[in-house]
Motif scaffolding. Sequence first.
Motif, PDB file in Angstrom:
ATOM      1  N   GLY A 148       0.798  -1.235   0.000  1.00 18.21           N
ATOM      2  CA  GLY A 148       0.000   0.000   0.000  1.00 18.21           C
ATOM      3  C   GLY A 148       0.817   1.265   0.000  1.00 18.21           C
ATOM      4  N   ILE A 149       1.674   1.422  -0.987  1.00 17.28           N
ATOM      5  CA  ILE A 149       2.473   2.644  -1.123  1.00 17.28           C
ATOM      6  C   ILE A 149       1.999   3.376  -2.375  1.00 17.28           C
ATOM      7  CG2 ILE A 149       4.776   3.609  -1.429  1.00 17.28           C
ATOM      8  CD1 ILE A 149       5.905   1.127  -0.075  1.00 17.28           C
ATOM      9  N   ASN A 205      -1.272  10.235 -11.226  1.00 19.98           N
ATOM     10  CA  ASN A 205      -1.743  10.263 -12.616  1.00 19.98           C
ATOM     11  C   ASN A 205      -0.612   9.998 -13.602  1.00 19.98           C
ATOM     12  OD1 ASN A 205      -4.401  10.784 -11.855  1.00 19.98           O
ATOM     13  ND2 ASN A 205      -4.107  13.012 -11.917  1.00 19.98           N
ATOM     14  N   GLN A 206       0.515  10.644 -13.378  1.00 18.22           N
ATOM     15  CA  GLN A 206       1.642  10.444 -14.280  1.00 18.22           C
ATOM     16  C   GLN A 206       2.192   9.030 -14.137  1.00 18.22           C
ATOM     17  OE1 GLN A 206       4.853  13.243 -13.813  1.00 18.22           O
ATOM     18  NE2 GLN A 206       6.039  12.401 -15.518  1.00 18.22           N
ATOM     19  N   PHE A 207       2.256   8.536 -12.899  1.00 14.93           N
ATOM     20  CA  PHE A 207       2.753   7.178 -12.668  1.00 14.93           C
ATOM     21  C   PHE A 207       1.882   6.159 -13.410  1.00 14.93           C
ATOM     22  CE2 PHE A 207       2.966   3.140 -10.442  1.00 14.93           C
ATOM     23  CZ  PHE A 207       4.322   2.987 -10.191  1.00 14.93           C
ATOM     24  N   ILE A 208       0.576   6.304 -13.315  1.00 13.35           N
ATOM     25  CA  ILE A 208      -0.341   5.370 -13.970  1.00 13.35           C
ATOM     26  C   ILE A 208      -0.172   5.407 -15.489  1.00 13.35           C
ATOM     27  CG2 ILE A 208      -2.782   4.910 -14.420  1.00 13.35           C
ATOM     28  CD1 ILE A 208      -3.311   5.883 -11.529  1.00 13.35           C
ATOM     29  N   ASN A 249      -6.848  -2.141 -11.702  1.00 13.60           N
ATOM     30  CA  ASN A 249      -7.829  -1.204 -11.147  1.00 13.60           C
ATOM     31  C   ASN A 249      -8.547  -1.774  -9.926  1.00 13.60           C
ATOM     32  OD1 ASN A 249      -7.248   0.645 -13.182  1.00 13.60           O
ATOM     33  ND2 ASN A 249      -8.851  -0.129 -14.528  1.00 13.60           N
ATOM     34  N   ASP A 250      -8.587  -3.114  -9.806  1.00 16.47           N
ATOM     35  CA  ASP A 250      -9.313  -3.734  -8.703  1.00 16.47           C
ATOM     36  C   ASP A 250      -8.611  -3.568  -7.364  1.00 16.47           C
ATOM     37  OD1 ASP A 250     -11.130  -4.613 -10.595  1.00 16.47           O
ATOM     38  OD2 ASP A 250     -10.176  -6.581 -10.819  1.00 16.47           O
ATOM     39  N   ARG A 251      -7.299  -3.727  -7.342  1.00 16.93           N
ATOM     40  CA  ARG A 251      -6.575  -3.713  -6.064  1.00 16.93           C
ATOM     41  C   ARG A 251      -5.340  -2.816  -6.052  1.00 16.93           C
ATOM     42  NH1 ARG A 251      -7.980  -8.793  -3.702  1.00 16.93           N
ATOM     43  NH2 ARG A 251     -10.132  -9.170  -4.330  1.00 16.93           N
ATOM     44  N   CYS A 252      -4.767  -2.528  -7.205  1.00 15.91           N
ATOM     45  CA  CYS A 252      -3.432  -1.926  -7.246  1.00 15.91           C
ATOM     46  C   CYS A 252      -3.391  -0.538  -7.885  1.00 15.91           C
ATOM     47  CB  CYS A 252      -2.486  -2.851  -8.014  1.00 15.91           C
ATOM     48  SG  CYS A 252      -2.466  -4.554  -7.432  1.00 15.91           S
ATOM     49  N   TYR A 253      -4.513   0.090  -8.074  1.00 21.58           N
ATOM     50  CA  TYR A 253      -4.566   1.375  -8.779  1.00 21.58           C
ATOM     51  C   TYR A 253      -3.781   2.435  -8.010  1.00 21.58           C
ATOM     52  CZ  TYR A 253      -6.442   5.313 -11.425  1.00 21.58           C
ATOM     53  OH  TYR A 253      -6.579   6.436 -12.215  1.00 21.58           O
ATOM     54  N   GLY A 254      -2.783   2.994  -8.662  1.00 20.07           N
ATOM     55  CA  GLY A 254      -1.999   4.063  -8.051  1.00 20.07           C
ATOM     56  C   GLY A 254      -0.919   3.589  -7.105  1.00 20.07           C
ATOM     57  N   LEU A 255      -0.779   2.273  -6.909  1.00 15.43           N
ATOM     58  CA  LEU A 255       0.256   1.742  -6.023  1.00 15.43           C
ATOM     59  C   LEU A 255       1.540   1.482  -6.810  1.00 15.43           C
ATOM     60  CD1 LEU A 255      -1.848  -0.812  -3.929  1.00 15.43           C
ATOM     61  CD2 LEU A 255      -1.328   1.584  -3.412  1.00 15.43           C
ATOM     62  N   THR A 256       2.643   1.459  -6.091  1.00 17.05           N
ATOM     63  CA  THR A 256       3.934   1.324  -6.768  1.00 17.05           C
ATOM     64  C   THR A 256       4.422  -0.123  -6.842  1.00 17.05           C
ATOM     65  OG1 THR A 256       5.122   1.698  -4.684  1.00 17.05           O
ATOM     66  CG2 THR A 256       4.646   3.630  -6.059  1.00 17.05           C
ATOM     67  N   LYS A 257       3.751  -1.052  -6.132  1.00 21.02           N
ATOM     68  CA  LYS A 257       4.180  -2.449  -6.125  1.00 21.02           C
ATOM     69  C   LYS A 257       2.953  -3.349  -6.208  1.00 21.02           C
ATOM     70  CE  LYS A 257       7.922  -1.257  -2.914  1.00 21.02           C
ATOM     71  NZ  LYS A 257       9.101  -1.457  -3.775  1.00 21.02           N
ATOM     72  N   CYS A 258       2.943  -4.286  -7.151  1.00 19.22           N
ATOM     73  CA  CYS A 258       1.780  -5.154  -7.300  1.00 19.22           C
ATOM     74  C   CYS A 258       2.146  -6.416  -8.090  1.00 19.22           C
ATOM     75  CB  CYS A 258       0.652  -4.417  -8.019  1.00 19.22           C
ATOM     76  SG  CYS A 258      -0.852  -5.399  -8.251  1.00 19.22           S
TER      77      CYS A 258
END
Length: 338
Positions: A151-152, A158-161, A224-233
């Motif tokens: 959860g980071i 927006n740019q990261f995505i 989009n379900d669990r990792c939207y906007g996170l840096t590790k997934c």
Amino acid sequence: MAMAMAPSSSRVISLLLCLLFTLISHITAQPSFLYHFCMNDKGNYTENSAYHTNLNTLLSTLSSNTEVDYGFYNFSQGQGSDKVNAIGMCRGDVKPESCRSCLNDSRVLLMHRCPNQKEAIGWYDNCMLRYSNRSIFDTMEPDPTYFLWVGINATDMNQFIQVLRNLLESLRTNASSGDSLKKYAAGSTAGPSFQTIFALLQCTPDLSEQECDDCLVRAISNINDRCYGLTKCRIGKPSCNLRFDTSPFYDSTADASPSSPSKESPPPPVTNTNATSTKGKSNSTGIVIAVVVPIFVVLVLLISVCIFIRARKRKRSFHNHNDTNNNISYWLPTKKGG
């Protein structure tokens, strides 16, 4: 007066303690899965049945096969209702020795976590193993799906995505266009806030290019379900998987192409039967069972040793007491309520 323990008793106790040490060492050394699923609705097999024998033989052969060096194994064992099909796939940058070691760990743990289940699947960091009594070759299966994330949040979300999406789309094309031995792609790109984004996508190479692409499209949409906007997934499916991180996690020097392009994957029987299972099943139950059951076994064995020693002492003391009076007596446990 203390009595010396009989040699036979000492040997029995030594053997039990040795077994306990071996069990504890095996449990401690066995790594845990990232995630696994036991397909409870796909049927069970009984101990020492033909299916059980075929499963043991197949998984042992799969994890020890040295002829395959491109990280993908798809073998069958048995006939009719006792036939077992298995797929083992290692991450595209993993060397053959590490791949076989990972699959060997998988076969031991998966049968332990899913006892008597005809179908199961488990993932380690370096490999995935699945087996079933139905055909699982040449068939795209998007579920069950597991998610692992940290959860980071990205600093500039927006740019990261957007940067991540562009990287994944490029890797998706490269992975799906791989050959029948390896469908794998890994790469990195500069992200916002001076970060580098690393990503990896892979399909089982028995899929067609279109099937691999379809599976990866589903996996990417699952972000989009669990990792939207996170840096590790990480997202894992039976037929494909993806991972992204802001820290390097794959061997960038490994050749993404198969090491032996002249070899052909063993042609398995083709069936279009798909399986479904509950998505997102928790792995915590399996971890608890894997820890509690061995501990319970150890405690039972320790208690058995203590009871055995105590019974030997009581029996010897009783017989010695009666022998001094020239009587023949028998030791019996005290009856409750008598």
